[in-house]
Design an enzyme around this catalytic site. Structure first.
Site, PDB file in Angstrom:
ATOM      1  N   HIS A   1      51.051  38.281  45.939  1.00  0.00           N
ATOM      2  CA  HIS A   1      50.761  37.033  45.226  1.00  0.00           C
ATOM      3  C   HIS A   1      51.753  36.827  44.083  1.00  0.00           C
ATOM      4  CE1 HIS A   1      46.313  36.258  46.483  1.00  0.00           C
ATOM      5  NE2 HIS A   1      47.119  36.448  47.504  1.00  0.00           N
TER       6      HIS A   1
ATOM      7  N   PRO B   1      36.732  43.447  33.812  1.00  0.00           N
ATOM      8  CA  PRO B   1      37.596  43.266  34.985  1.00  0.00           C
ATOM      9  C   PRO B   1      38.433  41.986  34.987  1.00  0.00           C
ATOM     10  CG  PRO B   1      35.284  42.946  35.565  1.00  0.00           C
ATOM     11  CD  PRO B   1      35.302  43.430  34.159  1.00  0.00           C
TER      12      PRO B   1
ATOM     13  N   TYR C   1      49.705  39.913  32.979  1.00  0.00           N
ATOM     14  CA  TYR C   1      48.974  39.993  34.251  1.00  0.00           C
ATOM     15  C   TYR C   1      49.727  40.864  35.262  1.00  0.00           C
ATOM     16  CZ  TYR C   1      45.713  38.572  37.904  1.00  0.00           C
ATOM     17  OH  TYR C   1      44.755  38.583  38.883  1.00  0.00           O
TER      18      TYR C   1
ATOM     19  N   TYR D   1      40.572  31.668  38.761  1.00  0.00           N
ATOM     20  CA  TYR D   1      39.732  32.063  37.625  1.00  0.00           C
ATOM     21  C   TYR D   1      39.188  30.779  37.006  1.00  0.00           C
ATOM     22  CZ  TYR D   1      41.899  36.747  37.663  1.00  0.00           C
ATOM     23  OH  TYR D   1      42.332  38.009  37.998  1.00  0.00           O
TER      24      TYR D   1
ATOM     25  N   LYS E   1      42.795  45.061  35.297  1.00  0.00           N
ATOM     26  CA  LYS E   1      43.618  46.156  34.751  1.00  0.00           C
ATOM     27  C   LYS E   1      43.052  47.558  34.970  1.00  0.00           C
ATOM     28  CE  LYS E   1      46.938  43.787  33.166  1.00  0.00           C
ATOM     29  NZ  LYS E   1      47.691  43.566  34.378  1.00  0.00           N
TER      30      LYS E   1
HETATM   31  P1  RFL Z   1      36.276  56.390  39.190  1.00  0.00           P
HETATM   32  O1  RFL Z   1      36.679  55.478  40.275  1.00  0.00           O
HETATM   33  O2  RFL Z   1      35.015  56.088  38.455  1.00  0.00           O
HETATM   34  O3  RFL Z   1      36.199  57.854  39.813  1.00  0.00           O
HETATM   35  C1  RFL Z   1      35.654  58.940  39.101  1.00  0.00           C
HETATM   36  C2  RFL Z   1      35.155  59.969  40.102  1.00  0.00           C
HETATM   37  O4  RFL Z   1      34.646  61.086  39.383  1.00  0.00           O
HETATM   38  C3  RFL Z   1      33.418  61.491  39.966  1.00  0.00           C
HETATM   39  N1  RFL Z   1      32.616  62.195  38.957  1.00  0.00           N
HETATM   40  C4  RFL Z   1      32.447  63.529  38.930  1.00  0.00           C
HETATM   41  N2  RFL Z   1      32.910  64.512  39.715  1.00  0.00           N
HETATM   42  C5  RFL Z   1      32.531  65.776  39.414  1.00  0.00           C
HETATM   43  N3  RFL Z   1      31.725  66.095  38.369  1.00  0.00           N
HETATM   44  C6  RFL Z   1      31.247  65.133  37.554  1.00  0.00           C
HETATM   45  N4  RFL Z   1      30.461  65.466  36.524  1.00  0.00           N
HETATM   46  C7  RFL Z   1      31.605  63.801  37.812  1.00  0.00           C
HETATM   47  N5  RFL Z   1      31.323  62.620  37.222  1.00  0.00           N
HETATM   48  C8  RFL Z   1      31.946  61.668  37.920  1.00  0.00           C
HETATM   49  C9  RFL Z   1      32.783  60.196  40.435  1.00  0.00           C
HETATM   50  O5  RFL Z   1      31.811  60.404  41.444  1.00  0.00           O
HETATM   51  C10 RFL Z   1      34.002  59.421  40.932  1.00  0.00           C
HETATM   52  O6  RFL Z   1      34.246  59.645  42.299  1.00  0.00           O
HETATM   53  O7  RFL Z   1      37.409  56.522  38.089  1.00  0.00           O
HETATM   54  P2  RFL Z   1      39.031  56.484  38.254  1.00  0.00           P
HETATM   55  O8  RFL Z   1      39.474  57.356  39.376  1.00  0.00           O
HETATM   56  O9  RFL Z   1      39.569  56.698  36.903  1.00  0.00           O
HETATM   57  O10 RFL Z   1      39.357  54.998  38.731  1.00  0.00           O
HETATM   58  C11 RFL Z   1      39.200  53.908  37.877  1.00  0.00           C
HETATM   59  C12 RFL Z   1      38.785  52.680  38.671  1.00  0.00           C
HETATM   60  O11 RFL Z   1      37.770  53.028  39.595  1.00  0.00           O
HETATM   61  C13 RFL Z   1      38.276  51.590  37.737  1.00  0.00           C
HETATM   62  O12 RFL Z   1      39.152  51.412  36.630  1.00  0.00           O
HETATM   63  C14 RFL Z   1      38.109  50.238  38.387  1.00  0.00           C
HETATM   64  O13 RFL Z   1      37.378  50.282  39.565  1.00  0.00           O
HETATM   65  C15 RFL Z   1      37.379  49.361  37.360  1.00  0.00           C
HETATM   66  N6  RFL Z   1      36.729  48.249  37.981  1.00  0.00           N
HETATM   67  C16 RFL Z   1      37.501  47.198  38.315  1.00  0.00           C
HETATM   68  N7  RFL Z   1      38.824  47.218  37.983  1.00  0.00           N
HETATM   69  C17 RFL Z   1      39.597  46.193  38.321  1.00  0.00           C
HETATM   70  O14 RFL Z   1      40.800  46.242  38.042  1.00  0.00           O
HETATM   71  N8  RFL Z   1      39.051  45.089  38.985  1.00  0.00           N
HETATM   72  C18 RFL Z   1      37.723  45.053  39.343  1.00  0.00           C
HETATM   73  O15 RFL Z   1      37.270  44.090  39.951  1.00  0.00           O
HETATM   74  C19 RFL Z   1      36.893  46.107  39.003  1.00  0.00           C
HETATM   75  N9  RFL Z   1      35.570  46.104  39.333  1.00  0.00           N
HETATM   76  C20 RFL Z   1      35.355  48.261  38.270  1.00  0.00           C
HETATM   77  C21 RFL Z   1      34.782  47.175  38.977  1.00  0.00           C
HETATM   78  C22 RFL Z   1      34.525  49.335  37.867  1.00  0.00           C
HETATM   79  C23 RFL Z   1      33.154  49.344  38.145  1.00  0.00           C
HETATM   80  N10 RFL Z   1      32.347  50.435  37.623  1.00  0.00           N
HETATM   81  C24 RFL Z   1      32.979  51.598  37.077  1.00  0.00           C
HETATM   82  C25 RFL Z   1      30.992  50.352  37.357  1.00  0.00           C
HETATM   83  C26 RFL Z   1      33.444  47.192  39.295  1.00  0.00           C
HETATM   84  C27 RFL Z   1      32.615  48.265  38.903  1.00  0.00           C
HETATM   85  C28 RFL Z   1      31.169  48.211  39.327  1.00  0.00           C
HETATM   86  C1  PHB Z   2      38.726  41.534  42.831  1.00  0.00           C
HETATM   87  O1  PHB Z   2      39.288  41.059  43.830  1.00  0.00           O
HETATM   88  O2  PHB Z   2      37.752  42.293  42.935  1.00  0.00           O
HETATM   89  C2  PHB Z   2      39.214  41.164  41.486  1.00  0.00           C
HETATM   90  C3  PHB Z   2      40.362  40.397  41.369  1.00  0.00           C
HETATM   91  C4  PHB Z   2      40.809  40.029  40.107  1.00  0.00           C
HETATM   92  C5  PHB Z   2      40.116  40.412  38.990  1.00  0.00           C
HETATM   93  C6  PHB Z   2      38.977  41.196  39.110  1.00  0.00           C
HETATM   94  C7  PHB Z   2      38.510  41.558  40.368  1.00  0.00           C
HETATM   95  O3  PHB Z   2      40.554  40.026  37.778  1.00  0.00           O
END
Ligand code: RFL
Ligand code: PHB
Length: 395
Positions: free
Chosen positions: A75, A296, A388, A204, A300
């Site tokens: 994109h 989110p 971005y 957005y 980032k």
């Molecule tokens: P993760 O993905 O949370 O992975 C951490 C892993 O550690 C495990 N863990 C343990 N293992 C052993 N012992 C323990 N005591 C432990 N405690 C935890 C967990 O089971 C897990 O497998 O962190 P990581 O790897 O740093 O990755 C970061 C990303 O996942 C995160 O920044 C993004 O997903 C954030 N996020 C989003 N980011 C975006 O850029 N766009 C989004 O749309 C977006 N949606 C989200 C999200 C994060 C969410 N969370 C955390 C609630 C939506 C949600 C619901």
């Molecule tokens: C998503 O596709 O899940 C998504 C994309 C852009 C954002 C957040 C989430 O800023």
């Protein structure tokens, strides 16, 4: 108790832990990942969807980019919707050719897991009660329980890649870490659906009724979000109610193009800004969500996790190759400079696009003035575009 040894013990098999493991292995550094959940559980979490160029480059460096390049959607812009019309931010044109890629976090995780399994690298799933010992000395150890037995792993370094609720940050003695936190008074209700996206780029939307986002995972799969009160529960939102609410928050053309269907996944994510400082404690390093959370809105979270892993992998590789501690000493400050800029951008973009009941009518007027300015000023659009697509690294 069974005891083993590795160079780097990684806690957490999310994207941070898996990517770090892959990069270290490529450099000849032995590592073991210890994860609390099953692999299927980790893959079932629908999260981020937008990869910055620097994240793409790092996945390539880790040797896991083939499917991403085949299936990911490049994109060069996105749209802001307000006042009933859409305005395109030409990221590609404004940043001298930079772009982002749409490729879901679940796919990134799957590619990393498959690569790790193919190489026969060690990952312990379903490890309970993981504990870190002696990270302030030269010989840290991890212990955990699995299938009723206690296990021990000796290592040189521990990488805490275990997310916001993990054990790593919680293991630092009180007073050793500062927390900065803001909890927003709303969440995002997200729906995944097997229907084509509303438009070929993300939308957005700032609307009287609240924020909305139309995103995608592929040409046939869409991911949409609406801002909801923090008290709402996903199970109380029927699919029909979600589609009605989303349609009302879009401009007429987008509302007409919206293709609905049964939701494949529906969940609410709370919005939070959070940073823990520092990110290094002796031989324990925090990376990714273990150290910081962004709302989110700026997409980032996953990208910041990858940039921490980039700095940490280089620092550990430098230590093992040259016995130099320069990289590990600089790790925390280097990461935090980039993290705070992404925290600022994500907070700003959230403030600009969401409905904040407490700011009242003047708050909405000010948002509208800023949106008008943003889409009419090349300087303002450029500032947004360069954040971005992702700010450059220091090295
Ligand atoms: P993760 O993905 O949370 O992975 C951490 C892993 O550690 C495990 N863990 C343990 N293992 C052993 N012992 C323990 N005591 C432990 N405690 C935890 C967990 O089971 C897990 O497998 O962190 P990581 O790897 O740093 O990755 C970061 C990303 O996942 C995160 O920044 C993004 O997903 C954030 N996020 C989003 N980011 C975006 O850029 N766009 C989004 O749309 C977006 N949606 C989200 C999200 C994060 C969410 N969370 C955390 C609630 C939506 C949600 C619901
Ligand atoms: C998503 O596709 O899940 C998504 C994309 C852009 C954002 C957040 C989430 O800023």
């Amino acid at each position: 108790m069974p005891s083993s040894r590795t160079q780097v013990a990684i806690i957490g098999a999310g994207p941070s832990g898996l990517l770090l493991g892959q990069l270290l292995h490529k450099a000849g550094i032995d590592n073991v990942i210890v994860e609390r959940q099953t692999g299927e559980y980790v893959l079932g979490r629908v999260r981020a969807g937008v990869l910055e160029q620097t994240t793409i480059d790092l996945l390539d460096e880790a040797g896991v980019g083939q499917r991403m390049h085949r299936e990911g959607l490049v994109h060069g812009g996105f749209e802001l919707s307000f006042g009933g019309a859409r305005h395109r931010i030409d990221m590609h044109g404004l940043t001298g050719g930079k772009q982002v890629m749409i490729y879901g976090q679940t796919e990134v995780t799957r590619d990393l897991m498959d690569a790790r399994a193919a190489l026969g690298l060690s990952t312990v799933y379903e490890a309970k009660s993981v504990a870190i010992h002696d990270f302030d000395g030269r010989h840290p150890t991890l212990t955990w329980r699995k299938d009723g037995a206690e296990h021990e792993l000796q290592c040189d370094f521990v990488a805490g890649c275990d997310g916001y609720h993990g054990v790593s940050r919680a293991s630092v003695p009180e007073g050793g870490v500062a927390h900065y936190e803001k909890v927003y008074p709303f969440g995002w209700l997200g729906v995944l659906v097997d229907q084509p996206p509303v438009s070929h780029e993300l939308i957005y939307s700032n609307h009287e009724r609240g924020f909305a986002l139309c995103s995608m995972r592929s040409p046939t799969r869409s991911r949409h979000y609406v801002q909801v009160p923090l008290e709402d529960r996903a199970e109380d939102w029927s699919d029909a109610a979600f589609w009605d609410e989303l349609r009302r928050r879009l401009d007429p053309r987008a509302a007409d193009s919206l293709m609905t269907g049964p939701s494949i996944e529906k969940s609410i994510a709370p919005l939070r800004s959070f940073v823990a400082e520092p990110m290094r404690f002796g031989r324990l390093f925090l990376a990714g969500d273990a150290a910081h959370i962004v709302p989110p809105t700026g997409a980032k979270g996953l990208n910041l996790a990858a940039s921490d892993v980039r700095y940490l992998s280089r620092a550990l590789i430098e230590f093992h190759a040259e016995r130099s501690e320069a990289g590990i000493d600089a790790y925390s400050d280097r990461c935090l400079r980039r993290i705070w800029k992404a925290e600022r951008f994500s907070w700003w973009f959230t403030s600009l696009t969401h409905r904040f009941p407490e700011t009242g009518a003047i708050g909405r007027k000010l948002q509208r003035a800023e949106l008008d300015y943003l889409v009419s000023s090349r300087a303002a659009s450029t500032a947004m575009a360069e954040n971005y697509v992702g700010l450059p690294f220091e090295d």
